[in-house]
Write a protein that holds these residues in place. Structure first.
Motif, PDB file in Angstrom:
ATOM      1  N   VAL A 109      -3.624  -2.322   9.648  1.00 19.49           N
ATOM      2  CA  VAL A 109      -2.764  -1.794   8.586  1.00 19.49           C
ATOM      3  C   VAL A 109      -2.707  -0.280   8.872  1.00 19.49           C
ATOM      4  CG1 VAL A 109      -2.716  -1.854   6.157  1.00 19.49           C
ATOM      5  CG2 VAL A 109      -3.911  -3.537   7.122  1.00 19.49           C
ATOM      6  N   LEU A 110      -1.330  -0.069   8.589  1.00 15.30           N
ATOM      7  CA  LEU A 110      -0.919   1.332   8.656  1.00 15.30           C
ATOM      8  C   LEU A 110      -0.979   1.874   7.232  1.00 15.30           C
ATOM      9  CD1 LEU A 110       0.319   3.202  10.967  1.00 15.30           C
ATOM     10  CD2 LEU A 110       2.581   2.673   9.963  1.00 15.30           C
ATOM     11  N   VAL A 111      -1.946   2.845   7.033  1.00 16.81           N
ATOM     12  CA  VAL A 111      -2.206   3.707   5.763  1.00 16.81           C
ATOM     13  C   VAL A 111      -2.032   4.989   5.789  1.00 16.81           C
ATOM     14  CG1 VAL A 111      -4.133   3.956   4.099  1.00 16.81           C
ATOM     15  CG2 VAL A 111      -3.939   1.859   5.534  1.00 16.81           C
ATOM     16  N   PRO A 112      -1.418   5.540   4.662  1.00 15.74           N
ATOM     17  CA  PRO A 112      -1.154   6.921   4.688  1.00 15.74           C
ATOM     18  C   PRO A 112      -2.377   7.653   4.718  1.00 15.74           C
ATOM     19  CG  PRO A 112      -0.045   5.777   2.721  1.00 15.74           C
ATOM     20  CD  PRO A 112      -0.976   4.702   3.647  1.00 15.74           C
ATOM     21  N   GLY A 113      -2.140   9.034   5.681  1.00 16.74           N
ATOM     22  CA  GLY A 113      -3.330   9.792   5.881  1.00 16.74           C
ATOM     23  C   GLY A 113      -4.277  10.010   4.692  1.00 16.74           C
ATOM     24  N   VAL A 164       0.750   6.496  -7.008  1.00 18.84           N
ATOM     25  CA  VAL A 164      -0.517   7.072  -7.038  1.00 18.84           C
ATOM     26  C   VAL A 164      -0.344   8.517  -7.120  1.00 18.84           C
ATOM     27  CG1 VAL A 164      -2.739   7.584  -6.229  1.00 18.84           C
ATOM     28  CG2 VAL A 164      -2.151   5.212  -6.937  1.00 18.84           C
ATOM     29  N   GLU A 165       0.418   8.986  -6.086  1.00 17.54           N
ATOM     30  CA  GLU A 165       0.540  10.420  -5.734  1.00 17.54           C
ATOM     31  C   GLU A 165       1.605  11.058  -7.323  1.00 17.54           C
ATOM     32  OE1 GLU A 165       1.360  11.295  -1.104  1.00 17.54           O
ATOM     33  OE2 GLU A 165       2.876  10.272  -2.156  1.00 17.54           O
ATOM     34  N   LEU A 166       2.499  10.208  -7.843  1.00 22.51           N
ATOM     35  CA  LEU A 166       2.854  10.700  -9.045  1.00 22.51           C
ATOM     36  C   LEU A 166       2.123  10.633 -10.268  1.00 22.51           C
ATOM     37  CD1 LEU A 166       6.593   8.942  -8.589  1.00 22.51           C
ATOM     38  CD2 LEU A 166       6.052  11.258  -8.263  1.00 22.51           C
ATOM     39  N   ARG A 167       1.222   9.728 -10.263  1.00 23.98           N
ATOM     40  CA  ARG A 167       0.376   9.497 -11.534  1.00 23.98           C
ATOM     41  C   ARG A 167      -0.941   9.176 -11.062  1.00 23.98           C
ATOM     42  NH1 ARG A 167       2.711   8.477 -16.498  1.00 23.98           N
ATOM     43  NH2 ARG A 167       0.589   8.589 -17.212  1.00 23.98           N
ATOM     44  N   PRO A 168      -1.675   9.959 -10.593  1.00 23.78           N
ATOM     45  CA  PRO A 168      -3.004   9.715 -10.210  1.00 23.78           C
ATOM     46  C   PRO A 168      -4.111   9.583 -11.433  1.00 23.78           C
ATOM     47  CG  PRO A 168      -2.707  12.104 -10.128  1.00 23.78           C
ATOM     48  CD  PRO A 168      -1.404  11.546 -10.385  1.00 23.78           C
ATOM     49  N   ASP A 169      -3.388   9.588 -12.750  1.00 23.90           N
ATOM     50  CA  ASP A 169      -4.507   9.383 -13.859  1.00 23.90           C
ATOM     51  C   ASP A 169      -4.411   7.804 -14.230  1.00 23.90           C
ATOM     52  OD1 ASP A 169      -1.554   9.804 -14.290  1.00 23.90           O
ATOM     53  OD2 ASP A 169      -2.257  10.073 -16.547  1.00 23.90           O
ATOM     54  N   SER A 202      -5.382   4.192 -13.982  1.00 19.11           N
ATOM     55  CA  SER A 202      -6.355   3.329 -13.254  1.00 19.11           C
ATOM     56  C   SER A 202      -5.710   2.116 -12.688  1.00 19.11           C
ATOM     57  CB  SER A 202      -7.304   3.111 -14.439  1.00 19.11           C
ATOM     58  OG  SER A 202      -8.460   2.028 -14.071  1.00 19.11           O
ATOM     59  N   CYS A 203      -4.773   1.595 -13.418  1.00 16.87           N
ATOM     60  CA  CYS A 203      -4.133   0.293 -12.756  1.00 16.87           C
ATOM     61  C   CYS A 203      -3.719   0.468 -11.582  1.00 16.87           C
ATOM     62  CB  CYS A 203      -3.204  -0.098 -13.958  1.00 16.87           C
ATOM     63  SG  CYS A 203      -1.683   0.895 -14.037  1.00 16.87           S
ATOM     64  N   LEU A 204      -2.956   1.548 -11.137  1.00 12.39           N
ATOM     65  CA  LEU A 204      -2.505   2.034  -9.931  1.00 12.39           C
ATOM     66  C   LEU A 204      -3.890   2.138  -8.636  1.00 12.39           C
ATOM     67  CD1 LEU A 204       0.143   4.740 -10.579  1.00 12.39           C
ATOM     68  CD2 LEU A 204       0.423   2.248 -10.429  1.00 12.39           C
ATOM     69  N   TRP A 205      -4.582   2.534  -9.162  1.00 14.07           N
ATOM     70  CA  TRP A 205      -5.797   2.573  -8.068  1.00 14.07           C
ATOM     71  C   TRP A 205      -6.334   1.070  -8.098  1.00 14.07           C
ATOM     72  CZ3 TRP A 205      -6.465   6.353  -5.087  1.00 14.07           C
ATOM     73  CH2 TRP A 205      -6.024   7.673  -5.430  1.00 14.07           C
ATOM     74  N   LYS A 206      -6.371   0.322  -8.997  1.00 15.28           N
ATOM     75  CA  LYS A 206      -6.961  -0.858  -9.106  1.00 15.28           C
ATOM     76  C   LYS A 206      -6.154  -1.708  -8.064  1.00 15.28           C
ATOM     77  CE  LYS A 206      -7.582  -5.292 -10.695  1.00 15.28           C
ATOM     78  NZ  LYS A 206      -6.867  -6.575 -10.526  1.00 15.28           N
ATOM     79  N   LEU A 207      -4.878  -1.579  -8.359  1.00 11.99           N
ATOM     80  CA  LEU A 207      -3.961  -2.330  -7.256  1.00 11.99           C
ATOM     81  C   LEU A 207      -3.754  -2.319  -6.155  1.00 11.99           C
ATOM     82  CD1 LEU A 207      -0.525  -2.531  -9.520  1.00 11.99           C
ATOM     83  CD2 LEU A 207      -2.018  -4.772  -8.820  1.00 11.99           C
ATOM     84  N   LEU A 208      -3.966  -0.722  -5.681  1.00 15.34           N
ATOM     85  CA  LEU A 208      -4.458  -0.295  -4.447  1.00 15.34           C
ATOM     86  C   LEU A 208      -5.723  -0.851  -3.705  1.00 15.34           C
ATOM     87  CD1 LEU A 208      -3.517   3.255  -4.085  1.00 15.34           C
ATOM     88  CD2 LEU A 208      -2.623   1.655  -2.397  1.00 15.34           C
ATOM     89  N   ILE A 242       0.816  -1.356   0.042  1.00 19.51           N
ATOM     90  CA  ILE A 242      -0.039   0.323  -0.097  1.00 19.51           C
ATOM     91  C   ILE A 242       1.010   1.239  -0.191  1.00 19.51           C
ATOM     92  CG2 ILE A 242      -1.582   1.503   1.427  1.00 19.51           C
ATOM     93  CD1 ILE A 242      -2.971  -1.265   2.209  1.00 19.51           C
ATOM     94  N   GLN A 243       2.009   0.948   0.817  1.00 13.96           N
ATOM     95  CA  GLN A 243       2.709   2.453   0.818  1.00 13.96           C
ATOM     96  C   GLN A 243       3.536   2.605  -0.485  1.00 13.96           C
ATOM     97  OE1 GLN A 243       3.096   4.249   3.675  1.00 13.96           O
ATOM     98  NE2 GLN A 243       1.855   2.813   4.905  1.00 13.96           N
ATOM     99  N   ASN A 244       4.083   1.730  -1.371  1.00 19.33           N
ATOM    100  CA  ASN A 244       4.705   1.883  -2.606  1.00 19.33           C
ATOM    101  C   ASN A 244       3.835   2.222  -3.799  1.00 19.33           C
ATOM    102  OD1 ASN A 244       7.670   1.409  -2.108  1.00 19.33           O
ATOM    103  ND2 ASN A 244       6.565  -0.489  -0.892  1.00 19.33           N
ATOM    104  N   LEU A 245       2.407   1.609  -3.528  1.00 13.98           N
ATOM    105  CA  LEU A 245       1.495   1.871  -4.544  1.00 13.98           C
ATOM    106  C   LEU A 245       0.904   3.166  -4.337  1.00 13.98           C
ATOM    107  CD1 LEU A 245      -0.227  -1.461  -4.662  1.00 13.98           C
ATOM    108  CD2 LEU A 245       1.086  -0.385  -6.485  1.00 13.98           C
ATOM    109  N   PHE A 246       0.803   3.895  -2.931  1.00 14.32           N
ATOM    110  CA  PHE A 246       0.209   5.227  -2.835  1.00 14.32           C
ATOM    111  C   PHE A 246       1.437   6.286  -3.235  1.00 14.32           C
ATOM    112  CE2 PHE A 246       0.038   8.861  -0.120  1.00 14.32           C
ATOM    113  CZ  PHE A 246      -1.469   9.199  -0.541  1.00 14.32           C
TER     114      PHE A 246
END
Length: 1570
Positions: free
Chosen positions: A732-736, A702-707, A709-715, A695-699
């Protein structure tokens, strides 16, 4: 004497010669010469006789005298010729041809045949002596004679032809003078003229030979042409005449029309003829057709080696600016150049110099300097000097080049080469303006030289952008250079640069590059640019044609640019095998090109060669560590191969350097895959950690490329994955920002429901970006389904389970609307429809059927359909569905679980087997719990222990451990199931996992205390108390048992046992009495009475204990345990009668099974030992093993008893322990120690066997049982044995200083043993102390030994054994300090008192006896030994009795050997050894008896018999030392009796057994007696 007498004498001489009476003939001839001094015949006869008598000089003189008298007579000349022929003298051989010539003259008019024979002889001599002219004249003379005879034409032709052969052979080997050449030409002409038929084969061959002869005579050009034309007119298809003509033209350098015609005619007749190609090439070179010249010359030189041809080829290649090729051609020409042709050699050297210089390479410059040194007067030629300067320039020696140019221009100011050299040197120093002036001056001096215009244009191009764009500068001069020298490829390359970069004219640039590459195929830059421009203009055919032409000519390891570009083309169009091959070829040219390695990795990857791709990308990363792409591809491949851990490590390397989105995405996928793998193995804690990292790495991505869809799907996938684990683990520790909680700058810990909610939002973001993707709707529906299963929302809330299920259903319907052919969507909708809260079974059935219709091989849908039918109790339909699923995928566990549930429902015997199979396939909660239930049920049913079903399901299939492992995983995930924890505790008990059982029961109690199930709680509390008792937690067990209702027999018995172990004997008795009142069967009462008897015995009430045990035996159902206790009671109290009676009754109860076999054997052996029947102890254990060979406990018991009661069979005891180790790991741990003790008893050390010895065995025992103090003590004993053997062999002990370390380890282990095992452990600790001190004493470290004893006494001052050790050490030090003097009486008395304090220490008595012996107190020593013998008998120590008796016998043997009078010591020896032999066989006792006989009756026959019985023994039980000592005394006995025959027999026996010491001893014995 008259004439008649002369004739008579000559006649007599002739007769004598005829009769070979040569001396007689000489007498007659001398008689003639006395009368007639000038008689011709007499001199001839003298010559003949002297020749036959081997007097060549006298014979020659006689013949010469005859020739002086009659020079025209044949007889003397014939005799002289014969003399010269048969005498091997060089002066005769010289004169012989002249003699033959005279004979030819004489025979010519008289005898033609003889003349021909002599001509043949003289011809052979001239031929061998290489007298060619004379040979020719002789043959002419012969032919003239033949012509005079008018012989036929054929014979004359043959003679002329033979003459040609003889002289032609000489012509090949050496030069012929002009006259001989003319004779040879005449011979050929005559032979050709006389040859018939014409044309004919013989005429053709002779004509060819004639032409060949003429070709070697350069002055006969007219005749050569005439002969060739004549032969061509007769034989138009023959190429040889043309070859000769062409060779002549090439040699003379004539390039006329006739020559050209000749070359052409030759190639028409022989297309592969090298001479024709050489001629055409040379002609093309003179006409300026350099390409044609190179082609023809190269082809011709393949067939013909010609230095002139190589020179011409080098010149043509130089004109075409192929400098490397030209230099190589010059080298070839110099190799073939003959020593006399200096002009050609000089020409080749100059060409080679120019070619090497113009290559511009440093290595070639060194070769150019070397070539320069070979040119004579090179310094006088300014052009050569200019090349020298350019060679310096190529080597980077700019100053030398400037100096050369200055000197050159000083002597030749207008020399263009000097000006150009200066310009190049100035250019090397970046003096562009000065270089420009120099090049301009060179152009002015040589306006027709294209090279100087090129240098000027190149300079303008390199000077910068301004001069590049100035058309009057670079462009104009380059065009001029191209016009003057259209073969200079580099001009067109720079023109290509100009058109591509300045004019932007891609077409012209492409044409120029193409032209440059056509002129110089090694110009990789032009070729690559031409290909690149062709590809840019989509002219792929031209580009590929260029690449193909380069590749076809390329040698291995070259043309990298072509291979790489073609490889990239193949990679682009998807031709991956061809791309791989091309890129591999490119790498052969440059293995260090990391870009090429990356391209090769791409090619491998595209053709699915993952391993090769990994290696390629790894190499690329090694060459270019900063390249992220190669690391990323390596990680992606490992991810594809399922190596997620390695892939994640690679991705982390990238993300540590920069936020590379593909790497972050790949890292998240790998971590998620690893988490799923851990969850499949029920390792949920580790899985949650990995999900959190994902979750930390995928977030971050996502911060770099929020556009995306595959990244949001993986999250969403990562957040949804937590649904599998138990809720209390899903933290689970999740970013704010992702959690939607404040503050957003920090991370928040979310529970399972919150994490699933975050996953829902992530899927929502993905759907906003790509709303038409059905798989996203499918994932969102599953997320809602998992949220609904948590049931964490209150009823009526918008997030209630029903509402969530409805949302899930709508999402799945949406996915199906978009893709109705996807079977997974239908299956998921069916699962949701059947969920609690909806339970729409019709819809579920419809969905499962639709899923099967969409995919026939759909094992999941068939299994779900079977589960639906099972829920609706349609057993047959359910069974059919599960059966189809099994046939589709036999490894799918869910369908097997369904079949197991059906079997359980119908009561099938296969139920347990089916559940077991599910646990073998994979871990599934339903399968695990079902299997554990059936295993526990089977174990609790003790009535089926002997059934085949039990043996198969439980024993053979290792059911207990398999179920325990599976259930541990189950409880790791599902921590709210008390039944599972109860079964886990029971299985842990079965596996002797005491603490794990306690923890499992404790968790079950905690879960049940919050429920109302009192009956189940009472059962679990009883099990919990039992587990606490097993683990030794007696007080806690009492508390737990007390919390039960105490109405069940097992609870009361468990409480009583807990009281007993806690030391509360009275409470234990009361509890047993309460249990006795509750007991319902006689058997239960018997067990309780037995336990009460044990408690009474523990309190010291022996009679009460006996009474209770007798009472047990009087019950209707007596138990063997009571008889065992009664027998043990008798043995403990040394009551052999009671023990024997109890054992007899016990044996009457039938054949024992299981552990009872070992118990009965142990009791029987103990009873035999108590009765003093030691030999029977080992026999009884061996008999039990023989009856039960598969029982490892009996093997271990036998191994344990042998060293104590029958040490002579220690080897067998060691083998018994080895068998126990192999049979059972549980018994093997202890049996390994017994095996080591046996090896110690048999004295097996590493000196005898490096692999099987006591030390190796004890080391293994320590490794298997590191907490067993006995194993460490055994290791200490083994080390002591090794050190002792080293002392005895004279080598240094390798294991010194270990005694105190091992003693400390044993002391530490003793402190941790249980109380019941404390007394033997303390005795072991005392023995270890003694062993440590003994080891120090053996090593001579007496101070350390004394310090060790003092240290122990400081802790235990009243320890008698330690005091004894201290006294022994002190005594040893006194004996060493006072060597040769007696100890004071007070010291001896003190030592005796110390031993009396330890009256049961056998070793102490032995030591005291040795002290007495050392002081000469033999009577006291005897008393000490007798005291030790008495003690050993009282203690029943069989081996100690033997040891005491042998020591006593040895003590008494000393005086006997010393010759002390009297029979007391002799009788004592006989008494002691006889007693030893009564106890068993003893080689040592036999040796003592033999030595006694030797001392008392040395010469007796009985002495020899006793010693021979020990020496010639074949038993392995006899120690080697005993045999050697007996051998020494036997050889002394035999030597004293002078029995040499028996001595020789003994010595032969010693040699056969390798007893070198006996042989040395006998040698010393013999030398001393002599």
């Amino acid at each position: 004497m008259s004439t008649k007498e002369v004739k008579t004498a000559l006649k007599s001489a002739r007769e004598a010669i005829k009769n070979k009476e040569f001396k007689e003939a000489l007498k007659h001839c001398k008689a003639v010469l006395k009368l007639e001094k000038n008689n011709y015949n007499a001199w001839v006869f003298i010559g003949l006789a002297a020749s036959e008598l081997d007097q060549p000089d006298q014979a020659e003189t006689a013949y010469r005298k005859a020739l002086e008298l009659e020079p025209e007579q044949l007889l003397a000349w014939q005799g002289l010729a014969n003399l010269y022929e048969k005498t091997d003298q060089w002066d005769f051989k010289i004169e012989l041809p002249d003699v033959y010539q005279k004979l030819i003259e004489l025979y010519a008019s008289s005898d033609k045949n003889k003349c021909y024979e002599v001509i043949k002889k003289v011809s052979d001599i001239y031929h061998s002596d290489k007298e060619n002219l004379k040979l020719a004249k002789v043959w002419l003379q012969l032919i003239q004679l033949k012509e005079e005879e008018a012989v036929d034409k054929t014979e004359l032709q043959q003679l002329w032809q033979q003459m040609t052969h003889l002289l032609s052979d000489r012509m090949d080997a050496e030069e012929l003078d002009n006259e001989t050449q003319q004779h040879l030409i005449t011979a050929f002409e005559k032979a050709v003229a006389l040859t018939d038929p014409v044309p004919g084969e013989e005429h053709r061959k002779l004509s060819a030979d004639y032409i060949k002869c003429l070709s070697k005579l350069s002055q006969e050009e007219a005749k050569i042409k005439e002969a060739c034309e004549s032969m061509l007119s007769l034989y138009p298809t023959q190429s040889y005449p043309l070859e000769v003509l062409c060779s002549h033209y090439l040699r003379t350098g004539v390039q006329s029309e006739d020559a050209g015609s000749c070359f052409s005619r030759l190639l028409k007749l022989a297309p592969n003829c090298g001479l024709g190609h050489l001629g055409l090439g040379t002609k093309a070179l003179q006409e300026g057709k350099y390409e044609d010249a190179i082609k023809d010359l190269a082809q011709g030189l393949k067939k013909v080696g010609s230095s002139t041809g190589w020179c011409n080829l080098a010149q043509a290649q130089l004109k075409m600016h192929r400098y490397s090729d030209s230099a190589a051609s010059c080298s070839q020409g110099l190799t073939l150049c003959v020593s006399g042709d200096e002009e050609l050699r000089l020409r080749l050297l100059r060409l080679r110099l120019e070619a090497l210089v113009r290559t511009g390479e440093e290595k070639a410059a060194d070769q150019a300097v070397e070539t320069l040194s070979q040119i004579p007067d090179a310094e006088k030629d300014p052009v050569v000097v200019a090349f020298k300067g350019r060679a310096y320039l190529n080597k980077g020696q700019v100053n030398q080049a400037l100096q050369v140019s200055s000197e050159l221009l000083a002597s030749n100011p207008s020399l263009a080469q000097g000006l150009a050299l200066r310009g190049l040197a100035q250019l090397a120093q970046d003096q562009h303006q000065l270089a420009e002036q120099s090049f301009l001056q060179a152009v002015a001096q040589s306006p027709d030289c294209g090279e100087y215009y090129f240098l000027l244009g190149q300079l303008y191009w390199d000077m910068g952008e301004e001069t590049r764009r100035d058309r009057s500068k670079a462009h104009t001069h380059l065009l001029k250079a191209a016009k003057l020298d259209p073969t200079l490829g580099c001009v067109f390359r720079y023109l290509g640069h100009y058109y591509r970069e300045v004019s932007k004219d891609r077409g012209r640039a492409r044409g120029c590059y193409k032209k440059a590459f056509e002129l110089d195929s090694s110009d990789a830059e032009s070729g690559a640019a031409s290909v690149d421009l062709s590809m840019e203009q989509d002219d792929m055919d031209t580009a590929l044609a260029i690449l193909q032409s380069v590749i076809e000519k390329a040698t291995p390891g070259s043309a990298k640019w072509a291979w790489m570009r073609r490889g990239l083309y193949h990679l682009k169009v998807g031709q991956h095998p061809q791309a791989t091959a091309d890129l591999q070829a490119a790498l052969r040219a440059d293995p260090e090109d990391w870009v090429c390695w990356e391209c090769l990795g791409e090619a491998y990857l595209n053709r699915r060669s993952f391993t090769a791709a990994l290696k390629a990308f790894g190499k690329a990363h090694e060459l270019q560590p900063s390249s992220i792409y190669s690391v990323y591809q390596t990680a992606a491949i490992k991810q594809t191969l399922g190596k997620f851990k390695e892939a994640a490590a690679e991705y982390l390397q990238i993300t540590a350097r920069e936020d590379y989105v593909p790497a972050l995405k790949g890292l998240g996928e790998c971590l998620l895959s690893l988490a799923k793998g851990l969850m499949e193995d029920y390792r949920d804690g580790g899985a949650i950690d990995l999900i959190q990292q994902a979750i930390q790495n995928l977030f971050r991505a996502v911060e770099l490329r929020p556009d995306l869809s595959c990244l949001w799907k993986l999250l969403g996938d990562a957040c949804t994955a937590v649904s599998v684990v138990s809720p209390n683990r899903a933290q689970v520790l999740v970013p704010g920002p992702l959690a939607g909680l404040d503050p957003t700058t920090q991370q928040h810990t979310l529970n399972q429901a919150q994490t699933l909610k975050v996953g829902e939002r992530c899927y929502g973001r993905a759907l906003k970006l790509m709303p038409e993707v059905p798989s996203l709707w499918y994932d969102l529906g599953l997320n809602y389904h998992h949220q609904a299963r948590l049931s964490c929302a209150a009823e009526g809330d918008q997030n209630s389970p029903a509402l969530l299920l409805e949302k899930a259903q709508q999402c799945l319907k949406k996915a199906i609307m978009m893709d109705s052919g996807n079977h997974s969507y239908w299956n998921a909708l069916g699962v949701i429809a059947i969920s609690k809260g909806l339970e729409n079974f019709a819809l579920a059935q419809h969905c499962f059927i639709k899923s099967i219709q969409a995919e026939a091989n759909n094992v999941v849908a068939w299994t779900n359909l079977g589960a639906l039918y099972l829920k609706k109790e349609h057993i047959e339909l359910s069974h059919e569905a599960f059966k189809i699923a099994q046939s589709l995928e036999p490894l799918y566990v869910n369908c097997w679980i369904g079949q197991a549930l059906i079997a359980e429902t119908v009561g099938s015997y296969d139920t347990m087997d089916l559940f077991r199979h599910t646990t073998e396939l994979s871990t599934h909660t339903e399968g695990v719990k079902g299997y554990a239930y059936w295993v526990c049920s089977t174990l609790l049913d003790k009535s089926n222990r002997d059934s085949d079903l039990y043996r198969y399901n439980i024993v053979q299939m290792n059911a207990v451990s398999a179920a325990q492992v599976a259930l541990s995983k189950y409880t790791e995930r599902i921590q709210s199931d008390p039944d599972a924890f109860t079964m886990l505790g029971f299985l842990n008990e079965q596996l002797q996992l005491k603490m794990q059982a306690v923890q499992a029961y404790q968790r079950a109690v905690e879960l049940l205390q919050s429920t109302s199930s009192t009956e189940e709680l009472a059962f679990v509390l009883g099990s919990y108390g039992r587990a606490l008792c097993t683990s030794g937690q007696w007080e806690e067990a009492v508390r737990v048992y007390s919390s039960t209702p105490l109405q069940e027999l097992y609870d009361l018995a468990g409480l009583a046992l807990a009281y007993c172990r806690a030391g509360l004997i009275a409470d234990s008795i009361n509890a047993y009495e309460r249990a006795l009142a509750v007991a319902s069967s006689e058997k239960e009462k018997a067990y309780i009475l037995t336990a009460l008897a044990l408690l009474q015995h523990r309190q010291g009430n022996l009679d009460s204990a006996k009474t209770l045990l007798f009472k047990c035996s009087m019950l209707k159902e007596p138990i063997p345990e009571s008889l065992l206790c009664l027998c043990a009671l008798g043995l403990v109290n040394s009551d052999a009668t009671l023990a024997g009676a109890a054992l007899t009754e016990l044996l009457k109860q039938g054949v024992a099974t299981g552990a009872a076999v070992e118990q009965r054997c142990l009791l029987t052996c103990t009873l035999l030992a108590l009765q003093g029947n030691y030999n029977a102890v080992q026999r009884e254990a061996a008999r039990a093993v023989h009856s039960n060979p598969g029982n490892p406990s009996l093997w271990a018991l036998l191994s344990r008893l042998v060293p104590q009661y029958c040490p002579k069979k220690a080897n067998g005891g060691a083998m018994a322990g080895h068998v126990a180790c192999l049979s059972s790991m549980t018994q093997g741990k202890r049996a390994l120690l017994y095996s080591g003790v046996n090896q110690l008893a048999s004295g097996r050390h590493s000196g005898e066997d490096n692999h099987r010895n006591a030390l190796k065995t004890m080391q293994r025992a320590v490794m298997l049982c590191p907490d067993d103090p006995a194993a460490w003590a055994g290791l200490m004993a083994a080390c002591h044995t090794e050190n002792t053997s080293c002392f005895l062999s004279g080598s240094a002990p390798p294991r010194q200083g270990l005694g105190q370390v091992l003693m400390s380890v044993v002391s530490e282990k003793v402190r941790s043993v249980e109380d019941i095992e404390r007394p033997p452990a303390q005795a072991l600790e005392s023995w270890v102390l003694q062993q440590a001190v003994t080891g120090l004493m053996l090593a001579g470290e007496l101070e350390e030994a004394e310090a060790l004893c003092s240290k122990v006494l400081s802790v235990s001052p009243e320890h008698p054994a330690v005091v004894l050790l201290l006294r022994q050490v002190q005594c040893q030090r006194l004996l060493l300090a006072n060597a040769g003097t007696a100890l004071p009486d007070s010291v001896v008395e003190q030592l005796s008192s110390t031993v009396m304090v330890n009256p049961t220490n056998l070793g102490a008595w032995h030591w005291l006896a040795e002290v007495y012996r050392s002081q000469g107190l033999l009577v006291q020593a005897v008393m000490a030994y007798r005291r030790s013998l008495q003690l050993a008998s009282q203690l029943g120590l069989h081996s100690s009795q033997t040891a005491s008796l042998l020591r006593l016998a040895l003590l008494a043997l000393g005086p006997c050997m010393a010759g002390v009078p009297g029979n007391d010591w002799k009788d004592l020896v006989l008494e002691a050894t006889t007693e030893v032999l009564k106890l068993g066989s003893s080689p040592m006792a036999l040796l003592f008896q033999a030595l006694l006989h030797y001392a008392t009756k040395m010469a007796a026959r009985e002495t020899r018999r006793l010693l021979e019985r020990l020496v010639y023994v074949s038993s392995p039980d006899f120690p080697k030392t005993v045999v050697q000592v007996a051998s020494w005394y036997l050889i002394r006995h035999l030597h004293a009796k002078n029995d040499q025959e028996l001595v020789d027999t003994l010595l032969e026996h010693a040699k056969a057994n390798g007893d070198q010491r006996l042989l040395e001893f006998y040698s010393l014995l013999s030398s001393s007696s002599s």
